[in-house]
Design an enzyme around this catalytic site. Structure first.
Site, mmCIF file in Angstrom:
data_model
loop_
_atom_site.group_PDB
_atom_site.id
_atom_site.type_symbol
_atom_site.label_atom_id
_atom_site.label_comp_id
_atom_site.label_asym_id
_atom_site.label_seq_id
_atom_site.Cartn_x
_atom_site.Cartn_y
_atom_site.Cartn_z
ATOM 1 N N ASP A 58 -5.346 -2.831 0.600
ATOM 2 C CA ASP A 58 -4.392 -2.717 -0.517
ATOM 3 C C ASP A 58 -3.490 -3.950 -0.583
ATOM 4 O O ASP A 58 -3.191 -4.464 -1.667
ATOM 5 C CB ASP A 58 -3.569 -1.425 -0.420
ATOM 6 C CG ASP A 58 -2.987 -1.184 0.973
ATOM 7 O OD1 ASP A 58 -3.302 -1.950 1.911
ATOM 8 O OD2 ASP A 58 -2.215 -0.215 1.111
ATOM 9 N N ASP B 269 4.772 -4.194 -1.750
ATOM 10 C CA ASP B 269 4.177 -2.918 -2.154
ATOM 11 C C ASP B 269 4.977 -1.806 -1.474
ATOM 12 O O ASP B 269 4.871 -1.597 -0.268
ATOM 13 C CB ASP B 269 2.701 -2.871 -1.738
ATOM 14 C CG ASP B 269 1.979 -1.661 -2.315
ATOM 15 O OD1 ASP B 269 2.651 -0.776 -2.880
ATOM 16 O OD2 ASP B 269 0.738 -1.606 -2.202
#
Lengths: 208, 208
Positions: free
Chosen positions: B74, B89
């Site tokens: 990710d 994130d």
């Protein structure tokens, strides 16, 4: 005279100048001497008094002027008698108190090192790492272990740096010595709370 | 084409441009469409594939050059195609990645807002507070609730500020929009990961 500082993790006794810690769920002894205590934990306080009814709560005689609501008695005892200082008590939580011209200006509560680290492994097993005191904070991490330890240390150090500027910092508590090395303008006082408890007792002419 | 980002807390789907989240222990549907996924959670990956054997793991075709060991897919997808940026994130953990001149320089992992707050109440019931988005970070706190929220926010904001300096910061993830307001040089890209997944698919001429 025995002193006792009851925190969120341990009963911390000073007996004849020697430190003795008991976890809150451990059995504690029955003492013959006078005991003066401070406590942030009601349940543990009851446990101490049940075994040692002679124990006296120092908080009843402490006068500390602050507009902070609900300040823990351990923070008050650590902060009392200071003039221009940041007081950092690094235990299961890390309390940071700002004293300017003998006036307590407020403070904040960081996560303690151990609890901080435990939170990572609750997010994902991949984020479980062991603590290491030898952390390079000058280099952007290049692996998960360093990425966590770097972030953890920065999360604790930078908020303290921001409020300390040129002020002196006094560290106490289990991780106080370790953390103090990251601050130039700092000193570590292992017995800050016990020393101040004694001073409070002396100032109030308590029978000890 | 359906996209899926499997994290530590949820399956995050993009279906016909619409977001749909399932917690990892929830039932997930059987889809007819092509599915491209990335995942940081092996158990959840197996769950997706069992129900949807057509699902394709995008990580097999992603090329990302870094000396960071064990970088989550990710983070890689969020960081790919960036030139000079800090990529944040903000989910159950907050990953921070530094990209300079198209090169990934490393990064670190902060605790996510929600997990951060939960850790306090594990230390003591007195440290249990509810989250509030309206936090005054310019004033030293004068009560426990503020003392915790102030410390939590400073612990997240200051390490990001330290590495960002004059660089642009891209925020994504559940708390990305909230956190981005504390940084002048920032933007919030809700769909950063899905947008980059699409770009990877296009660049590789995958049949979608």
């Amino acid at each position: 005279m025995i002193l006792c500082d009851i925190g969120n993790t341990t009963f911390h006794f000073l007996i004849d100048g020697k430190h003795k810690k008991y976890f809150l769920d451990e059995k504690i002894p029955k003492f013959k001497d006078n005991i003066f205590y401070i406590s942030v934990n009601e349940k543990a306080t009851k446990k101490l008094i049940k075994k040692n009814p002679q124990a006296k709560n120092l908080s009843n005689i402490i006068k500390f002027d602050t507009t902070y609501k609900g300040m823990g008695i351990d923070r008050i005892v650590a902060s009392i008698y200071q003039e221009n200082t940041i007081v950092v008590d690094a235990g299961s939580a890390i309390t940071v108190d700002i004293i300017e011209n003998k006036i307590h200006k407020g403070g904040f509560i960081l996560l303690g090192v151990h609890n901080f680290l435990k939170s990572y492994e609750k997010i994902s097993k991949k984020l479980k790492v062991n603590f290491e005191k030898n952390i390079n904070l000058d280099k952007i991490p290049l692996q998960t272990k360093d990425a966590i330890l770097y972030a953890l240390m920065k999360s604790i150090i930078l908020p303290i740096k921001e409020v300390s500027l040129n002020k002196n910092i006094i560290f106490t508590g289990g991780d106080g010595e370790f953390l103090s090395q990251f601050f130039e303008n700092s000193q570590y006082k292992k017995d800050l709370i016990f020393e101040n408890m004694k001073r409070i007792i002396d100032a109030n002419n308590c029978i000890a």
